[in-house]
Design an enzyme around this catalytic site. Structure first.
Site, PDB file in Angstrom:
ATOM      1  N   LYS A 146      51.492  49.193  42.189  1.00 54.46           N
ATOM      2  CA  LYS A 146      51.029  49.224  43.577  1.00 54.46           C
ATOM      3  C   LYS A 146      52.193  48.923  44.540  1.00 54.46           C
ATOM      4  CE  LYS A 146      46.226  48.021  42.418  1.00 54.46           C
ATOM      5  NZ  LYS A 146      45.137  47.012  42.588  1.00 54.46           N
ATOM      6  N   GLU A 149      41.171  60.127  36.973  1.00 53.39           N
ATOM      7  CA  GLU A 149      42.316  59.649  37.757  1.00 53.39           C
ATOM      8  C   GLU A 149      43.593  60.448  37.442  1.00 53.39           C
ATOM      9  OE1 GLU A 149      42.314  55.422  36.891  1.00 53.39           O
ATOM     10  OE2 GLU A 149      40.410  55.143  37.940  1.00 53.39           O
ATOM     11  N   THR A 187      41.127  41.316  37.108  1.00 51.71           N
ATOM     12  CA  THR A 187      41.324  41.846  38.466  1.00 51.71           C
ATOM     13  C   THR A 187      41.882  40.758  39.394  1.00 51.71           C
ATOM     14  OG1 THR A 187      39.503  43.373  38.144  1.00 51.71           O
ATOM     15  CG2 THR A 187      40.125  42.917  40.423  1.00 51.71           C
ATOM     16  N   PHE A 216      35.810  44.562  51.222  1.00 48.53           N
ATOM     17  CA  PHE A 216      37.272  44.549  51.162  1.00 48.53           C
ATOM     18  C   PHE A 216      37.889  45.948  51.169  1.00 48.53           C
ATOM     19  CE2 PHE A 216      35.816  44.240  46.683  1.00 48.53           C
ATOM     20  CZ  PHE A 216      36.462  45.340  46.123  1.00 48.53           C
ATOM     21  N   TYR A 241      39.411  55.285  44.798  1.00 47.99           N
ATOM     22  CA  TYR A 241      38.573  54.074  44.842  1.00 47.99           C
ATOM     23  C   TYR A 241      37.173  54.386  45.389  1.00 47.99           C
ATOM     24  CZ  TYR A 241      42.434  50.838  43.697  1.00 47.99           C
ATOM     25  OH  TYR A 241      43.443  50.127  43.071  1.00 47.99           O
ATOM     26  N   ARG A 266      44.148  47.718  29.962  1.00 50.01           N
ATOM     27  CA  ARG A 266      43.438  46.761  30.824  1.00 50.01           C
ATOM     28  C   ARG A 266      43.723  45.329  30.382  1.00 50.01           C
ATOM     29  NH1 ARG A 266      40.683  48.007  35.573  1.00 50.01           N
ATOM     30  NH2 ARG A 266      39.105  46.458  35.045  1.00 50.01           N
ATOM     31  N   HIS A 291      47.436  48.872  38.773  1.00 51.18           N
ATOM     32  CA  HIS A 291      46.128  49.485  38.491  1.00 51.18           C
ATOM     33  C   HIS A 291      46.139  50.032  37.076  1.00 51.18           C
ATOM     34  CE1 HIS A 291      42.611  52.117  38.758  1.00 51.18           C
ATOM     35  NE2 HIS A 291      43.365  52.996  38.123  1.00 51.18           N
ATOM     36  N   ARG A 316      49.378  40.838  35.513  1.00 51.07           N
ATOM     37  CA  ARG A 316      48.907  40.168  36.735  1.00 51.07           C
ATOM     38  C   ARG A 316      49.048  38.654  36.599  1.00 51.07           C
ATOM     39  NH1 ARG A 316      43.539  43.952  37.112  1.00 51.07           N
ATOM     40  NH2 ARG A 316      44.300  45.524  38.578  1.00 51.07           N
ATOM     41  N   ASN A 344      47.495  42.403  43.658  1.00 50.40           N
ATOM     42  CA  ASN A 344      47.517  42.214  42.194  1.00 50.40           C
ATOM     43  C   ASN A 344      48.392  43.227  41.451  1.00 50.40           C
ATOM     44  OD1 ASN A 344      45.829  44.399  42.326  1.00 50.40           O
ATOM     45  ND2 ASN A 344      44.089  43.438  41.297  1.00 50.40           N
TER      46      ASN A 344
HETATM   47  P1  DAT Z   1      40.563  46.643  38.875  1.00 54.10           P
HETATM   48  O1  DAT Z   1      41.768  46.966  39.716  1.00 54.10           O
HETATM   49  O2  DAT Z   1      40.816  45.447  37.983  1.00 54.10           O
HETATM   50  O3  DAT Z   1      40.011  47.826  38.122  1.00 54.10           O
HETATM   51  P2  DAT Z   1      38.366  47.009  40.734  1.00 54.10           P
HETATM   52  O4  DAT Z   1      38.365  48.439  40.331  1.00 54.10           O
HETATM   53  O5  DAT Z   1      37.063  46.275  40.706  1.00 54.10           O
HETATM   54  O6  DAT Z   1      39.409  46.144  39.869  1.00 54.10           O
HETATM   55  O7  DAT Z   1      38.953  46.858  42.209  1.00 54.10           O
HETATM   56  C1  DAT Z   1      40.046  47.652  42.620  1.00 54.10           C
HETATM   57  C2  DAT Z   1      40.973  46.807  43.453  1.00 54.10           C
HETATM   58  O8  DAT Z   1      40.293  46.331  44.615  1.00 54.10           O
HETATM   59  C3  DAT Z   1      41.460  45.534  42.755  1.00 54.10           C
HETATM   60  O9  DAT Z   1      42.562  45.779  41.904  1.00 54.10           O
HETATM   61  C4  DAT Z   1      41.804  44.670  43.903  1.00 54.10           C
HETATM   62  C5  DAT Z   1      40.738  45.027  44.936  1.00 54.10           C
HETATM   63  N1  DAT Z   1      39.607  44.096  44.841  1.00 54.10           N
HETATM   64  C6  DAT Z   1      38.654  44.067  43.881  1.00 54.10           C
HETATM   65  N2  DAT Z   1      37.781  43.082  44.088  1.00 54.10           N
HETATM   66  C7  DAT Z   1      38.192  42.466  45.238  1.00 54.10           C
HETATM   67  C8  DAT Z   1      37.720  41.362  45.992  1.00 54.10           C
HETATM   68  N3  DAT Z   1      36.637  40.690  45.628  1.00 54.10           N
HETATM   69  N4  DAT Z   1      38.405  41.026  47.107  1.00 54.10           N
HETATM   70  C9  DAT Z   1      39.517  41.696  47.486  1.00 54.10           C
HETATM   71  N5  DAT Z   1      40.024  42.756  46.819  1.00 54.10           N
HETATM   72  C10 DAT Z   1      39.365  43.128  45.705  1.00 54.10           C
HETATM   73 MG    MG Z   2      39.143  49.545  38.809  1.00 51.26          MG
END
Ligand code: DAT
Ligand code: MG
Length: 150
Positions: A11, A128, A93, A59, A51, A87, A117, A104, A114
């Site tokens: 990222k 993706e 996350t 968020f 996303y 993962r 991805h 992470r 974080n």
């Molecule tokens: P991951 O990246 O572990 O697959 P995700 O797909 O649920 O997690 O979310 C995508 C991204 O969005 C994540 O890397 C960071 C952000 N994110 C997720 N949950 C969040 C939260 N509760 N507050 C702020 N950012 C968040």
């Molecule tokens: Mg995800």
């Protein structure tokens, strides 16, 4: 042997902080095969599609601002069970919950920064990879194959 592919992305914060080689190095040293890699300044529309499942989250706007703030390194890694293991290598996350030893867990502190991805299922990985690498991936033979797999 059934090989999987996963979409891994360094990222904008990983690029800014000089952590790209650490992320690549973890996957490379593990034994996975790099089959696509590029530096991209992604359009908001591409990230909105990437996303899509999160678009109703509170968020989401800040996630879009963060992810469009600079270039990212988009990659595809190939190997046995690479989606789930990738993962695990990334960690949870929220870096507060990411174990030390994960990417992470070792390099980040906040969920909104974080650094990386990784696709969460084989189906999402294929989606993706198509989205980020419309040009396709590179088919090549690794001379290490026989030293990594039985
Ligand atoms: P991951 O990246 O572990 O697959 P995700 O797909 O649920 O997690 O979310 C995508 C991204 O969005 C994540 O890397 C960071 C952000 N994110 C997720 N949950 C969040 C939260 N509760 N507050 C702020 N950012 C968040
Ligand atoms: Mg995800």
């Amino acid at each position: 042997m059934a090989m999987e592919r996963t979409y891994i992305m360094a990222k904008p914060d990983a690029v800014q902080r000089g952590l790209v080689s650490d992320i690549i190095g973890r996957f490379e040293k593990k034994g996975y095969k790099l089959v696509a890699l590029k530096l991209v300044k992604p359009a908001r529309s591409l990230l909105e599609e990437h996303y899509d499942s999160l678009k109703d989250k509170a968020f989401f706007p800040s996630l879009m601002d963060y992810m469009t703030s600079g270039p990212v390194v988009a990659m595809v890694w190939e190997g046995k069970n690479v989606v789930a293991t990738g993962r695990t290598m990334l960690g949870a996350t929220n870096p507060l919950e990411s174990a030390p030893g994960t990417i992470r867990g070792d390099f980040s502190i906040e969920v909104g920064r974080n650094i990386c991805h990784g696709s969460d299922s084989v189906e999402n990985a294929e989606r993706e990879i198509k989205l980020w690498f419309g040009e396709g991936t590179i088919d090549w033979s690794s001379h290490s194959q026989g030293w990594i797999y039985e």
